[in-house]
Write an enzyme that holds these catalytic residues in place. Structure first.
Site, short mmCIF file in Angstrom:
data_model
loop_
_atom_site.label_atom_id
_atom_site.label_comp_id
_atom_site.label_asym_id
_atom_site.label_seq_id
_atom_site.Cartn_x
_atom_site.Cartn_y
_atom_site.Cartn_z
N ASP A 10 2.46 -3.02 -5.15
CA ASP A 10 3.08 -3.32 -3.85
C ASP A 10 1.99 -3.31 -2.80
OD1 ASP A 10 5.03 -3.71 -1.85
OD2 ASP A 10 5.16 -1.56 -1.47
N SER A 11 2.32 -3.85 -1.63
CA SER A 11 1.39 -3.79 -0.51
C SER A 11 1.18 -2.35 -0.06
CB SER A 11 1.96 -4.59 0.65
OG SER A 11 3.25 -4.11 0.96
N TYR A 42 1.88 -6.75 4.17
CA TYR A 42 1.62 -8.13 3.76
C TYR A 42 2.55 -9.10 4.50
CZ TYR A 42 -1.12 -6.85 -0.45
OH TYR A 42 -2.07 -6.40 -1.33
N GLY A 43 3.64 -8.54 5.03
CA GLY A 43 4.68 -9.38 5.63
C GLY A 43 4.23 -10.26 6.77
N CYS A 73 7.04 -5.98 -4.85
CA CYS A 73 6.86 -6.33 -3.44
C CYS A 73 7.56 -7.67 -3.20
CB CYS A 73 5.36 -6.45 -3.16
SG CYS A 73 4.96 -7.03 -1.50
N THR A 75 7.40 -9.55 -0.67
CA THR A 75 6.51 -10.49 -0.01
C THR A 75 5.59 -11.17 -1.02
OG1 THR A 75 6.60 -8.99 1.86
CG2 THR A 75 4.92 -10.71 1.92
N GLU A 152 7.54 3.53 6.24
CA GLU A 152 6.27 4.20 5.93
C GLU A 152 6.07 5.44 6.80
OE1 GLU A 152 3.01 2.28 4.32
OE2 GLU A 152 4.42 1.28 2.99
N CYS A 184 13.18 -6.46 0.04
CA CYS A 184 11.86 -5.82 0.18
C CYS A 184 11.99 -4.46 -0.48
CB CYS A 184 11.52 -5.69 1.65
SG CYS A 184 10.13 -4.61 2.03
N THR A 185 10.97 -4.05 -1.22
CA THR A 185 11.10 -2.80 -1.99
C THR A 185 11.06 -1.55 -1.11
OG1 THR A 185 8.73 -2.98 -2.42
CG2 THR A 185 10.23 -3.77 -4.14
N HIS A 186 10.73 -1.71 0.16
CA HIS A 186 10.84 -0.57 1.07
C HIS A 186 12.30 -0.29 1.46
CE1 HIS A 186 6.51 -1.16 1.69
NE2 HIS A 186 6.47 -0.07 2.44
N1 DGL Z 1 7.31 -3.68 -0.08
C1 DGL Z 1 6.86 -4.90 0.51
C2 DGL Z 1 7.89 -5.98 0.25
O1 DGL Z 1 8.69 -5.76 -0.66
C3 DGL Z 1 6.48 -4.60 1.92
C4 DGL Z 1 6.08 -5.75 2.69
C5 DGL Z 1 4.91 -5.69 3.55
O2 DGL Z 1 3.87 -5.20 3.15
O3 DGL Z 1 5.04 -6.21 4.66
O4 DGL Z 1 7.97 -7.03 0.85
#
Ligand code: DGL
Length: 266
Positions: A10-11, A42-43, A73, A75, A152, A184-186
């Site tokens: 993931d990012s 990464y978004g 992730c 993204t 985060e 998004c996994t967050h």
């Molecule tokens: N967990 C990432 C996703 O699923 C986070 C995105 C990001 O880094 O902006 O998109």
């Protein structure tokens, strides 16, 4: 049988929700996790940059001899999955296809909402897949750039987070969606608040769970499951080891978790 680890990346820290799902759905599997904490989010990056970062991470994971990869992730899945599949000869599962399939199974009124990062929504990946399966669906997509920093920071149940959620879900409520993809996994970490604001009758799709289930199914079908007594995890991050540790303690039931800082750019 294949006792090699599964690569998960993931990012940042959101992909740990996939590790959490692995603990309950595939407890015998080992994992090598990479969180690109130095370059999150990464978004807000371009597609070309997300592809370049994903290549670097794939090469890192392959050096650990993984048997397959979950791109944990939204993204990276929506912007780089095709390129990764075309470049590396191992099973790669992103979160977009499993998430879209789960939403198609869940919806009753054909109105589906998608929440994701700006880059995920801009890619149109969820919408494309959903409409390919059923062109009569009504899809309402909403970019939620403030969610990742709130997660985060660990603000899972803060009043500020609640207000941000209210604003982002407004168009989904107006269009009366009955299913929402947390793309998004967050976002599974915001699930209780999102559920409360959307209403109990709306089904929320956890893409981390959906992707982990698809990897489990794939390994089973190809006789690639591990038979460890209990899976173990190696964690790597490109920065912010302390934040990684405190965050993971909140969501994973692992004592003495160790994280190594690595540089993967070269
Ligand atoms: N967990 C990432 C996703 O699923 C986070 C995105 C990001 O880094 O902006 O998109």
């Amino acid at each position: 049988m294949d006792n090699r680890a599964i690569g998960v990346f993931d990012s940042g820290l959101g992909g740990l929700t996939v590790i959490r799902e692995m603990g309950s759905l595939m407890p015998r599997e080992n994992a090598v996790y990479f969180g690109d904490t130095a370059r999150v989010p990464y978004g807000s990056q371009s597609k070309a940059t997300i592809i370049e970062f994903s290549h670097q991470i794939m090469r890192f994971l392959l050096r650990h001899d993984v048997k397959g990869v979950i791109i944990a992730c939204g993204t990276a899945s929506s912007n780089a999955l095709e390129e990764m599949r075309a470049s590396y000869d191992l099973p790669i599962i992103g979160v977009v296809e499993p998430g879209a399939r789960a939403a198609l199974r869940a919806t009753k009124n054909g109105r589906i909402g998608v929440l994701g990062t700006a880059a995920t929504i801009r890619s149109g990946a969820f919408e494309r897949l959903l409409l390919k399966e059923d062109p009569s669906l009504e899809v309402t997509s909403q970019a939620c750039p403030l969610f990742v920093p709130l997660v985060e920071e660990g603000w899972f149940s803060d009043e500020v987070t609640r207000e941000v959620i209210r604003r982002y879900i407004k168009p989904l409520k107006e269009n009366q969606v009955d299913t929402v993809i947390l793309g998004c996994t967050h976002y599974p970490l915001l699930r209780p608040l999102i559920q409360k604001e959307m209403g109990e009758n709306v089904t929320l799709i956890n893409v981390s769970e959906a992707a982990t289930r698809e990897m489990k199914e794939f390994l089973g079908q190809h006789d690639m499951e591990a038979d460890h007594a209990a899976g173990t995890y190696d964690f790597y991050a490109s920065d912010s080891i302390d934040q990684f540790r405190s965050f993971s303690r909140q969501i994973l039931d692992i004592t003495n978790l160790t994280v190594s800082k690595v540089s993967i750019e070269k």
